[in-house]
Design a protein around this motif. Structure first.
Motif, mmCIF file in Angstrom:
data_model
loop_
_atom_site.group_PDB
_atom_site.id
_atom_site.type_symbol
_atom_site.label_atom_id
_atom_site.label_comp_id
_atom_site.label_asym_id
_atom_site.label_seq_id
_atom_site.Cartn_x
_atom_site.Cartn_y
_atom_site.Cartn_z
ATOM 1 N N SER A 39 38.852 51.670 43.479
ATOM 2 C CA SER A 39 39.066 52.653 44.561
ATOM 3 C C SER A 39 38.376 52.224 45.838
ATOM 4 N N VAL A 40 37.138 51.714 45.711
ATOM 5 C CA VAL A 40 36.412 51.244 46.897
ATOM 6 C C VAL A 40 37.170 50.118 47.565
ATOM 7 N N TRP A 41 37.661 49.191 46.763
ATOM 8 C CA TRP A 41 38.389 48.059 47.324
ATOM 9 C C TRP A 41 39.669 48.521 48.028
ATOM 10 N N ARG A 42 40.350 49.440 47.370
ATOM 11 C CA ARG A 42 41.586 49.940 47.963
ATOM 12 C C ARG A 42 41.305 50.706 49.275
ATOM 13 N N GLU A 43 40.263 51.534 49.272
ATOM 14 C CA GLU A 43 39.919 52.310 50.480
ATOM 15 C C GLU A 43 39.501 51.371 51.612
ATOM 16 N N THR A 44 38.703 50.358 51.303
ATOM 17 C CA THR A 44 38.253 49.411 52.318
ATOM 18 C C THR A 44 39.433 48.669 52.912
ATOM 19 N N ALA A 45 40.386 48.282 52.055
ATOM 20 C CA ALA A 45 41.560 47.559 52.544
ATOM 21 C C ALA A 45 42.386 48.439 53.473
ATOM 22 N N GLN A 46 42.606 49.667 53.060
ATOM 23 C CA GLN A 46 43.384 50.582 53.908
ATOM 24 C C GLN A 46 42.672 50.827 55.243
ATOM 25 N N PHE A 47 41.337 51.042 55.163
ATOM 26 C CA PHE A 47 40.558 51.265 56.389
ATOM 27 C C PHE A 47 40.625 50.051 57.301
ATOM 28 N N GLY A 48 40.490 48.925 56.774
ATOM 29 C CA GLY A 48 40.516 47.723 57.586
ATOM 30 C C GLY A 48 41.858 47.521 58.243
ATOM 31 N N ALA A 49 42.930 47.786 57.489
ATOM 32 C CA ALA A 49 44.264 47.612 58.068
ATOM 33 C C ALA A 49 44.464 48.571 59.245
ATOM 34 N N GLY A 50 44.035 49.816 59.073
ATOM 35 C CA GLY A 50 44.184 50.798 60.175
ATOM 36 C C GLY A 50 43.334 50.434 61.362
ATOM 37 N N LYS A 51 42.099 49.987 61.081
ATOM 38 C CA LYS A 51 41.212 49.630 62.183
ATOM 39 C C LYS A 51 41.764 48.444 62.950
ATOM 40 N N ARG A 52 42.316 47.462 62.268
ATOM 41 C CA ARG A 52 42.866 46.309 62.972
ATOM 42 C C ARG A 52 44.065 46.706 63.818
#
Length: 935
Positions: A39-52
């Protein structure tokens, strides 16, 4: 013990439960951890994609806004445009770089924008955002179609960690909840798995402690655990079945062992009974055989020590040696239990090898002569005079080999030899002697030679039928030779004869004597029959330096005689030349020795006429040949003295002082022998027929010594000795030495010592052995000698030396008795003793009782009793020359043993009774004649 097993099992179960619970908890927390990380990995990936995406969009907007001021190089306008960015909460830093990389404008709190993140992770990746806490975006600034600069934005990602913390908190709560549920699941699983295993363990412990394989473990619901329980129960079934079979087998085995034990006990009792019976049989047989042997050997010993002509003395010596050989064989038979038990003992006494060879040849000479086989002996010059060994065993092996050689030889010769193989040149030096027996018989196949020394083995399957024998002789020879540290072997070719040889390893007691040599060259002519004896004689002559020439039968030997210095020839040769000499055709110069056989009287006339100067008796021995050569060298040939009665050298024998001796024996023959022997020793003899008579004589008369036969009727020697010792104790008499006369194996039974006898003497005995035992208790006459047999008082009345004592039955006026037999008995007497008269008196007394026993046996109709009675009367009749009565009794014995009817036996008994009366009518005159002769 059982409680301890349960404690151990409980501890093992608790351990299993703990491990199972730990496993469940670890599994649950591991699952929660994996889910949380995902879940942490998935949340971090989603957050990073949105931030970029957000930064890229913002960067492109700001890039279009500042494109003109940057292109005009207007920093103030550019900063003004950028200030709008600072109002964005997440933007921390803005920087514009020209094409050449120089910083054109920079705005924000961060002193430097990181171009590659933290250097470990890819820029703007989830891991890079987590580690650095920032995200960046770089876009070109284009004015028209030309890129004039680059815009870089750096934004904060702090909200990401807040979102991750929320996720971790939620995961922890979920893990605690799941752990509780896992504990409940683990406890349920423990009951389902460990409880059946615990119960199975308790059953196993009970089986181990009690050994009761009838218990079973209860089945369980779990399939896998139940399979384990069923396997254990099946194993118990097999073990219980095996135990049942073992118990049944054990019961049967116990019954079998008990049955075998009873059988073995019965067999043991039977074997012990058979052993006792065998011992009794041996004891009885020993006594029965030795009793007549005693008379024969004692008389032969007396006769051989009397003054006799050489030929007669040779007869007596052959009788004595033959009797000793027979006695040795009897002793071997009676002592066979030692061989069976592997306790064969060998003597180590001085032995003369040459004497053994000569004795064996002398024993078999008559048998060889009857088959026209030339039996000869050859003793090599290097053979020691004396060695250490067992003469009886060596003679036994040689005799067996010679016996076999004569059995398998129909013509030709048999040669017995001995030679030194190694060592033994000096006294006490170790040596190896080889004895050999060579024959010209049927021979042995090569494939049979390897097994010829095995028991019951012979040359071929027809041997037993053709030649007889059991096949044991050579096997016994091998065992005896191996016991003497030697080897035995054979070399043979079928049809060419055989050579048996055996060696014995011992030591030399006296080295070989040097052979006397002739001074000048001498020649000898040998003209005797046979193909071996002439060659052996030639060997002996060559050793002395004489050149021998053997003249074949029928050859012209005149030229050889003309240059001969000595002649060794048979009587036939001398008879031919006696006629030649009488006609004056030749001059008799050589030394002339006649070689004749034992009993041949032909040389007597040749010696009387001077044709022959000396005599050699065949079989030739090395010692006699060398002595004869010595007499020729010295020029002292015996001539007529070779036939005359001579005083032979006698060994010193004790002579006592006339002490009184009581001799008790139930055999009339033995009493006469003992009386004659004791009289030779100058002892006063009183005879007793049994123990009672001996006891009565001891009570009434004093004696200096008692000879007591052990086996007697009415009262045996043991009982009589005990009674005498008891009498001495009661009356205070001096103890009289008592010597046991036993026909059993000497020294085997100490019963004679237990009853109070002082010494034993085995029958048959000799004068030397008898005098030696008596000398231990009676004082001998100092310087005295025992009287020898006297020569005939009047030489004119003595029979001529050339007369053969074994002549055909003479034609007499009274043919009832054969006088030759009585004359032979007379030869055995000593001094004034009249043995023929005593023998006739004993016959007169005992024959009356014997004829009555025969008549009584005929009345009973028992043929065996008739045969035994007839045999007894026949034996005593023949012994005194009553041959007609003996022949009649022999006919009765033969018919009775063949099962003749009573009527036929009655007729024969009537004829025997008539002969008995004729014999007794002639007896008084004959006894009177011997009385007058003695007077």
């Amino acid at each position: 013990m059982q409680a301890g097993s349960r404690t151990v099992m409980s501890k093992r179960t608790q351990t299993l439960r703990g491990r199972l619970t730990s496993l469940v908890i670890v599994a649950i927390f591991g699952a929660v951890a994996i889910a949380t990380a995902s879940s942490v990995w998935r949340e971090t990936a989603q957050f990073g994609a949105g931030k970029r995406a957000e930064l890229d969009a913002s960067a492109h907007i700001f890039a279009s806004t500042i494109a003109e001021p940057v292109a005009m190089n207007d920093k103030a306008a550019t900063l003004g445009a950028l200030r709008a960015i600072s109002y964005l909460p997440t933007i921390e830093h803005v920087r514009i770089n020209r094409e050449d990389g120089a910083v054109f404008v920079e705005l924000g709190s961060t002193a430097e924008i990181r171009e590659t993140g933290n250097g470990l992770f890819q820029e703007n990746s989830p891991l890079s955002m987590l580690s650095s806490g920032t995200a960046s975006a770089t876009v070109p600034v284009r004015y028209g179609d030309e890129t004039v600069a680059t815009l870089t934005l750096n934004a904060s990602t702090g909200s990401l960690w807040e979102r991750i913390g929320t996720l971790l908190y939620d995961a922890l709560v979920a893990a605690i909840f799941a752990g509780g549920i896992g504990m409940l699941i683990a406890m349920k699983m423990q009951r389902a798995i460990t409880d059946p295993i615990q119960r199975l363990g308790l059953v196993m412990g009970h089986v181990r402690e009690s050994g009761d394989f009838s218990v079973r473990a209860d089945p369980v619901e779990d399939e896998e655990t139940n399979q384990l329980v069923e396997t254990f129960n099946t194993m118990l079934d097999h073990i219980q079945e095996r135990d049942s079979k073992l118990q049944a087998h054990q019961r049967n085995l116990e019954k079998t062992v008990e049955l075998r034990t009873r059988e073995m006990r019965a067999a043991k009792d039977a074997a012990e009974a058979a052993n006792v019976a065998k011992s009794d049989f041996l004891a009885t047989m020993s006594h029965e055989i030795r009793t007549p042997m005693n008379g024969m050997l004692a008389m032969a010993d007396l006769l051989s020590k009397a003054r006799l002509a050489p030929r007669h003395k040779r007869y007596a010596e052959v009788i004595a040696k033959s009797g000793q050989s027979l006695l040795a064989i009897i002793n071997d038979i009676l002592d066979f239990s030692k061989i069976e038990a592997g306790k064969l003992q060998l003597e180590k006494i001085p032995v003369r090898p040459a004497d053994i060879v000569d004795d064996v040849v002398g024993l078999f000479w008559e048998r060889a002569a009857s088959k026209n086989i030339d039996l000869a002996a050859y003793v090599a010059a290097n053979t020691p005079e004396e060695i250490e060994g067992d003469p009886v065993r060596i003679s036994q092996v040689l005799s067996n080999l010679v016996n076999n050689a004569l059995k398998f030889t129909d013509h030709g010769h048999v040669v017995v030899g001995v030679a030194l193989k190694s060592g033994g040149r000096a006294q006490d030096e170790a040596c190896t002697l080889e004895f050999s027996v060579t024959d010209t018989g049927v021979g042995i196949d090569k494939d049979k030679q390897a097994t010829i020394f095995e028991a019951f083995s012979q040359g071929d399957q027809t041997t037993t039928r053709r030649f007889g024998g059991t096949g044991l002789g050579l096997a016994i020879c091998r065992r005896l030779v191996e016991a003497m540290n030697g080897k035995i072997g054979v070399k043979s070719r079928p049809g060419k004869g055989a050579r048996f040889f055996f060696s014995t390893t011992t030591k030399t007691l006296a080295a070989a004597k040097p052979v006397r040599q002739v001074r000048d060259e001498k020649r000898a002519v040998i003209a005797i029959e046979g193909d071996a004896t002439p060659k052996m004689l030639a060997h002996y002559l060559r050793e002395t330096g004489v050149i021998p020439h053997i003249v074949e039968e029928g050859a012209q030997f005149g030229p050889h005689i003309a240059c001969a210095d000595m002649i060794f020839a048979s009587p036939a040769f001398y008879h031919v030349y006696q006629k030649t000499i009488s006609e004056g055709k030749a001059q008799w110069v050589p030394a002339r020795v006649c070689i004749c056989e034992l009993g041949d009287v032909a040389p007597d006339a040749l010696v009387e006429d001077g044709v022959v100067e000396d005599i050699l008796l065949a079989p030739l021995s090395r010692r006699e040949v060398m002595e004869q050569v010595g007499r020729i060298i010295d020029g002292r040939l015996r001539g007529k003295t070779a036939l005359a009665t001579t005083e032979t050298a006698q060994p010193d024998r004790l002579c006592f002082r006339g002490q009184r001796v009581l001799a008790a024996d139930d055999s009339a023959v033995n009493r006469e022998v003992v009386k004659e022997a004791l009289a030779r020793l100058n002892l006063d003899v009183t005879l007793a027929g049994d123990g009672r008579e001996a006891l009565a004589l001891v009570k009434s008369e004093p004696f200096d010594l008692i000879l007591m036969d052990c086996s007697m009727p009415k009262m045996d020697g043991f009982e009589a000795t005990q009674a005498i010792r008891s009498l001495e104790e009661r009356t205070g008499r001096a103890r009289v030495p008592i010597i046991a006369l036993t026909a059993h194996v000497a020294g085997k039974d100490a019963a004679w010592r237990e009853v109070g006898m002082d010494e034993y003497l085995t029958k048959p005995f000799t004068l030397d052995s008898l005098s030696g035992v008596i000398a231990q208790y009676l004082e001998a006459d100092a310087g005295g000698r025992a009287p020898e047999a006297d020569a005939p008082a009047d030489e004119e009345d003595a029979p001529a030396d050339h007369e053969d004592p074994i002549a055909p039955e003479p034609e007499e006026d009274n043919p009832v008795f054969d006088r030759t037999v009585l004359e032979q008995i007379a030869v055995m007497q000593s001094g004034a003793a009249n043995l023929p008269l005593r023998a006739l008196a004993i016959f007169e007394e005992h024959s009356r009782e014997a004829i009555r026993t025969l008549a009584n046996a005929l009345k009973t109709g028992d043929n065996e009793a008739v045969a035994q009675a007839a045999h007894a009367l026949k034996s005593m009749s023949v012994n005194v020359g009553a041959r007609r009565l003996g022949a009649a009794c022999g006919e009765i014995e033969r018919e009775a043993r063949n099962g003749a009817a009573k009527a036929a036996l009655s007729a024969l008994c009537k004829q025997a009774a008539a002969e008995f009366r004729e014999t007794h009518r002639a007896l008084p005159a004959l006894m009177q004649e011997f009385k007058q002769s003695a007077a």
